[in-house]
Design an enzyme around this catalytic site. Sequence first.
Site, PDB file in Angstrom:
ATOM      1  N   MET A  33       0.847  -1.206   0.000  1.00  0.00           N
ATOM      2  CA  MET A  33       0.000   0.000   0.000  1.00  0.00           C
ATOM      3  C   MET A  33       0.879   1.252   0.000  1.00  0.00           C
ATOM      4  O   MET A  33       0.401   2.347   0.323  1.00  0.00           O
ATOM      5  CB  MET A  33      -0.939  -0.009   1.200  1.00  0.00           C
ATOM      6  CG  MET A  33      -1.932  -1.168   1.149  1.00  0.00           C
ATOM      7  SD  MET A  33      -3.471  -0.852   2.018  1.00  0.00           S
ATOM      8  CE  MET A  33      -2.879  -0.570   3.676  1.00  0.00           C
ATOM      9  N   HIS A  37       8.881   1.276   3.514  1.00  0.00           N
ATOM     10  CA  HIS A  37       9.955   1.294   4.505  1.00  0.00           C
ATOM     11  C   HIS A  37      10.825   0.057   4.284  1.00  0.00           C
ATOM     12  O   HIS A  37      10.573  -0.745   3.365  1.00  0.00           O
ATOM     13  CB  HIS A  37       9.383   1.361   5.927  1.00  0.00           C
ATOM     14  CG  HIS A  37       8.331   0.330   6.214  1.00  0.00           C
ATOM     15  ND1 HIS A  37       8.599  -1.022   6.219  1.00  0.00           N
ATOM     16  CD2 HIS A  37       7.005   0.448   6.471  1.00  0.00           C
ATOM     17  CE1 HIS A  37       7.495  -1.686   6.493  1.00  0.00           C
ATOM     18  NE2 HIS A  37       6.507  -0.817   6.633  1.00  0.00           N
ATOM     19  N   GLY A  39      10.959  -2.717   5.667  1.00  0.00           N
ATOM     20  CA  GLY A  39      10.230  -3.997   5.657  1.00  0.00           C
ATOM     21  C   GLY A  39       9.768  -4.344   4.246  1.00  0.00           C
ATOM     22  O   GLY A  39       9.983  -5.467   3.754  1.00  0.00           O
ATOM     23  N   HIS A  40       9.149  -3.349   3.587  1.00  0.00           N
ATOM     24  CA  HIS A  40       8.721  -3.573   2.198  1.00  0.00           C
ATOM     25  C   HIS A  40       9.937  -3.876   1.311  1.00  0.00           C
ATOM     26  O   HIS A  40       9.886  -4.763   0.455  1.00  0.00           O
ATOM     27  CB  HIS A  40       8.045  -2.319   1.624  1.00  0.00           C
ATOM     28  CG  HIS A  40       6.795  -1.900   2.336  1.00  0.00           C
ATOM     29  ND1 HIS A  40       6.712  -0.736   3.044  1.00  0.00           N
ATOM     30  CD2 HIS A  40       5.567  -2.478   2.424  1.00  0.00           C
ATOM     31  CE1 HIS A  40       5.491  -0.597   3.540  1.00  0.00           C
ATOM     32  NE2 HIS A  40       4.766  -1.645   3.178  1.00  0.00           N
ATOM     33  N   GLY A 150       4.644 -10.292   3.776  1.00  0.00           N
ATOM     34  CA  GLY A 150       5.402 -10.251   5.021  1.00  0.00           C
ATOM     35  C   GLY A 150       4.736 -11.046   6.136  1.00  0.00           C
ATOM     36  O   GLY A 150       3.519 -11.022   6.285  1.00  0.00           O
ATOM     37  N   LYS A 152       5.000 -10.094   8.998  1.00  0.00           N
ATOM     38  CA  LYS A 152       4.519  -9.026   9.892  1.00  0.00           C
ATOM     39  C   LYS A 152       2.993  -9.087  10.010  1.00  0.00           C
ATOM     40  O   LYS A 152       2.420  -8.908  11.077  1.00  0.00           O
ATOM     41  CB  LYS A 152       4.966  -7.675   9.316  1.00  0.00           C
ATOM     42  CG  LYS A 152       4.168  -6.459   9.717  1.00  0.00           C
ATOM     43  CD  LYS A 152       4.429  -6.071  11.141  1.00  0.00           C
ATOM     44  CE  LYS A 152       3.829  -4.741  11.537  1.00  0.00           C
ATOM     45  NZ  LYS A 152       2.453  -4.532  11.169  1.00  0.00           N
ATOM     46  N   GLN A 156      -2.890 -12.327   7.816  1.00  0.00           N
ATOM     47  CA  GLN A 156      -3.127 -12.014   6.396  1.00  0.00           C
ATOM     48  C   GLN A 156      -2.412 -13.031   5.496  1.00  0.00           C
ATOM     49  O   GLN A 156      -2.977 -13.517   4.511  1.00  0.00           O
ATOM     50  CB  GLN A 156      -2.619 -10.608   6.116  1.00  0.00           C
ATOM     51  CG  GLN A 156      -2.589 -10.222   4.668  1.00  0.00           C
ATOM     52  CD  GLN A 156      -2.184  -8.777   4.481  1.00  0.00           C
ATOM     53  OE1 GLN A 156      -2.992  -7.882   4.718  1.00  0.00           O
ATOM     54  NE2 GLN A 156      -0.955  -8.524   4.079  1.00  0.00           N
ATOM     55  N   SER A 189       4.011   1.203   8.213  1.00  0.00           N
ATOM     56  CA  SER A 189       3.690   2.543   7.697  1.00  0.00           C
ATOM     57  C   SER A 189       2.927   3.345   8.748  1.00  0.00           C
ATOM     58  O   SER A 189       2.941   4.572   8.732  1.00  0.00           O
ATOM     59  CB  SER A 189       2.839   2.432   6.432  1.00  0.00           C
ATOM     60  OG  SER A 189       3.468   1.578   5.505  1.00  0.00           O
ATOM     61  N   ARG A 190       2.240   2.644   9.654  1.00  0.00           N
ATOM     62  CA  ARG A 190       1.427   3.348  10.658  1.00  0.00           C
ATOM     63  C   ARG A 190       2.244   3.792  11.874  1.00  0.00           C
ATOM     64  O   ARG A 190       1.720   4.527  12.707  1.00  0.00           O
ATOM     65  CB  ARG A 190       0.251   2.480  11.093  1.00  0.00           C
ATOM     66  CG  ARG A 190      -0.807   2.310  10.001  1.00  0.00           C
ATOM     67  CD  ARG A 190      -2.057   1.621  10.533  1.00  0.00           C
ATOM     68  NE  ARG A 190      -3.169   1.706   9.604  1.00  0.00           N
ATOM     69  CZ  ARG A 190      -3.586   0.685   8.838  1.00  0.00           C
ATOM     70  NH1 ARG A 190      -2.968  -0.473   8.892  1.00  0.00           N
ATOM     71  NH2 ARG A 190      -4.623   0.840   8.038  1.00  0.00           N
TER      72      ARG A 190
HETATM   73  P1  AMP Z   1       1.381  -2.891   3.507  1.00  0.00           P
HETATM   74  O1  AMP Z   1       1.930  -1.836   2.610  1.00  0.00           O
HETATM   75  O2  AMP Z   1       1.386  -2.516   4.958  1.00  0.00           O
HETATM   76  O3  AMP Z   1       0.070  -3.452   3.017  1.00  0.00           O
HETATM   77  O4  AMP Z   1       2.407  -4.083   3.414  1.00  0.00           O
HETATM   78  C1  AMP Z   1       2.786  -4.641   2.181  1.00  0.00           C
HETATM   79  C2  AMP Z   1       3.563  -5.903   2.440  1.00  0.00           C
HETATM   80  O5  AMP Z   1       4.713  -5.601   3.228  1.00  0.00           O
HETATM   81  C3  AMP Z   1       2.754  -6.950   3.235  1.00  0.00           C
HETATM   82  O6  AMP Z   1       3.030  -8.247   2.710  1.00  0.00           O
HETATM   83  C4  AMP Z   1       3.289  -6.776   4.635  1.00  0.00           C
HETATM   84  O7  AMP Z   1       3.178  -7.939   5.429  1.00  0.00           O
HETATM   85  C5  AMP Z   1       4.749  -6.455   4.353  1.00  0.00           C
HETATM   86  N1  AMP Z   1       5.372  -5.771   5.493  1.00  0.00           N
HETATM   87  C6  AMP Z   1       4.894  -4.689   6.151  1.00  0.00           C
HETATM   88  N2  AMP Z   1       5.710  -4.384   7.188  1.00  0.00           N
HETATM   89  C7  AMP Z   1       6.711  -5.293   7.181  1.00  0.00           C
HETATM   90  C8  AMP Z   1       7.860  -5.519   8.003  1.00  0.00           C
HETATM   91  N3  AMP Z   1       8.139  -4.748   9.046  1.00  0.00           N
HETATM   92  N4  AMP Z   1       8.675  -6.567   7.696  1.00  0.00           N
HETATM   93  C9  AMP Z   1       8.401  -7.365   6.626  1.00  0.00           C
HETATM   94  N5  AMP Z   1       7.329  -7.204   5.822  1.00  0.00           N
HETATM   95  C10 AMP Z   1       6.502  -6.186   6.088  1.00  0.00           C
END
Ligand code: AMP
Length: 284
Positions: A33, A37, A39-40, A150, A152, A156, A189-190
């Site tokens: 989304m 960061h 993580g992504h 992830g 994380k 999901q 992101s939050r």
């Molecule tokens: P989001 O943008 O939050 O929907 O996350 C997109 C993808 O990045 C999802 O598969 C999340 O699980 C993964 N993700 C988010 N935060 C992390 C993190 N800290 N470490 C690893 N993957 C992450």
Amino acid sequence: MTRPRIFETITGLRADVEAARRAGRRIAMVPTMGALHEGHLSLVRTAQARADLVIVSIFVNPTQFAPNEDFDAYPRDNDCDIAKLAALGVDAVFLPTVGEMYPKGFATGITVGGPSQDLESVTRPHFFNGVALVVTKLLLAALPDLAIFGEKDYQQLCVIRQFVRDLNIPIEIDGAPTVREADGLAMSSRNRYLSARDREQAALLPAVLRETLQALDAGTTVADALDRGRRRLSDGGFAVDYLELRAADTLAPVDNATRDMRLLVAARLGATRLIDNMGWSRPS
Ligand code: AMP
């Protein structure tokens, strides 16, 4: 540094992927989304290690937000995100509009079951159906060989594995480990919504997960270890939605025969809701 090819339409993305597939390239997708960061970016590096062509999608999906949630306020910064992806050498970015994904007259939904029950669904009952719909559409738009998500967002990941299997979507789903800040807080992101004081306090969340796993290792009963963990979080200023130990694959409640488990938590600090999880296997 080459700028990734940017696609705003499913037709444009498909044509690009099809050409790569005809050239015999293995294709990976990383749905996000945005507000990217580390993580992504770790998911992107995993994808690059496993495939020849990597597509990152950036789409803040309205169907997974309830009306009272932060859809409008969710951080968006496409230019900064694309610069980060360019620095990694990502091939393609899919940046659809809401109208491209859900055109006028769109009328279809997906109802998930199994691991979607409980945990996140108690406070966010709309959430996994929205995730399933958008992930299905993204996967069918790109038709990659594999997609990386992830750990994380562990529930999901389990839900995605379940509906991809149930719907015979011919795409491999891989999980990647959680990337954390120096104090242990899972990147999200939050996290930027946290005040400076709450940001410091937020490190208690992963600390309590680790302490709870240590208590289980030391032979404390599951009920006692979870009670103690919940109390530690409430005493530290968190409003706890759940702290639960579940079977790692199905997220069903555990019993004495369950070997691989996941400890999952959701708790609120002020107006910010944080989630995290860690794995645990019963010592043999
Ligand atoms: P989001 O943008 O939050 O929907 O996350 C997109 C993808 O990045 C999802 O598969 C999340 O699980 C993964 N993700 C988010 N935060 C992390 C993190 N800290 N470490 C690893 N993957 C992450």
